[in-house]
Design an enzyme around this catalytic site. Sequence first.
Site, short mmCIF file in Angstrom:
data_model
loop_
_atom_site.label_atom_id
_atom_site.label_comp_id
_atom_site.label_asym_id
_atom_site.label_seq_id
_atom_site.Cartn_x
_atom_site.Cartn_y
_atom_site.Cartn_z
CE LYS A 14 -50.96 -67.45 43.37
NZ LYS A 14 -49.78 -68.30 43.67
NE ARG A 91 -48.44 -64.68 48.25
CZ ARG A 91 -48.40 -64.47 46.93
NH1 ARG A 91 -49.18 -63.58 46.38
NH2 ARG A 91 -47.58 -65.17 46.17
NE ARG A 130 -42.77 -67.80 37.85
CZ ARG A 130 -43.74 -67.80 38.77
NH1 ARG A 130 -45.00 -67.72 38.41
NH2 ARG A 130 -43.45 -67.86 40.05
NE ARG A 147 -41.82 -66.73 45.42
CZ ARG A 147 -41.68 -67.03 44.12
NH1 ARG A 147 -40.48 -67.33 43.65
NH2 ARG A 147 -42.71 -67.00 43.33
#
Length: 193
Positions: A14, A91, A130, A147
């Site tokens: 994103k 979300r 990341r 998550r």
Amino acid sequence: MLNIVIYGAPGSGKGTQSDRLIDEYGLHHISTGEVLRDHIARGTEIGKIADFYISKGRLIPDDLMIRILEDVLDHESKAAEKGVIFDGFPRTIDQAKALKDMLARRGTRVHAVVGLEVDEDELMRRMLERGRLTGRADDNEKTIRERLKVYHTQTSPLRDYYIAEGKYHGIDGNGAIDDIFEKIRTSLDKLNH
Ligand code: AMP
């Protein structure tokens, strides 16, 4: 004016694709994850609450998150004149409804939702990478698993919600960044906004 929601699981790209969209369409980027990480870095009251949830891989409660976003929209209204890329918000279904109301009060709407669809093992690989490269605290295996679980239970229903609204543009988000961006651009260029 063009308001886009960039939607997808954590690690779906994103933020990366938002950067491209900003360059291409001159839009203003609002990433709720970045807003919250900034609060944490500054040690604000919101930052303390956000840290509690983010470190567990859970979502910040809707009422607080919605107030934070509304505040950002108010403060950044000038920059947002040409339109906004909403990255990481909504979300939940309640957040999506709140966003609809918030934009309606400002005389506008969500024009399109770009849904980045990425395989689960690729999501895990990207987030671990990341984490290694940036040191981002919630990019560790335990928190990533939480998550992803939260994404499947609370966030994935948004896909059907936006399909029903006729706004959902599903994009295969596996593969090379440039190729994915081309697919997004082709999809958005068909929009009449
Ligand atoms: P992100 O940078 O979008 O991956 O967000 C990082 C973390 O911030 C998420 O795992 C959540 O804990 C929190 N967060 C970001 N956006 C939202 C939102 N719209 N609602 C609730 N929590 C959020």
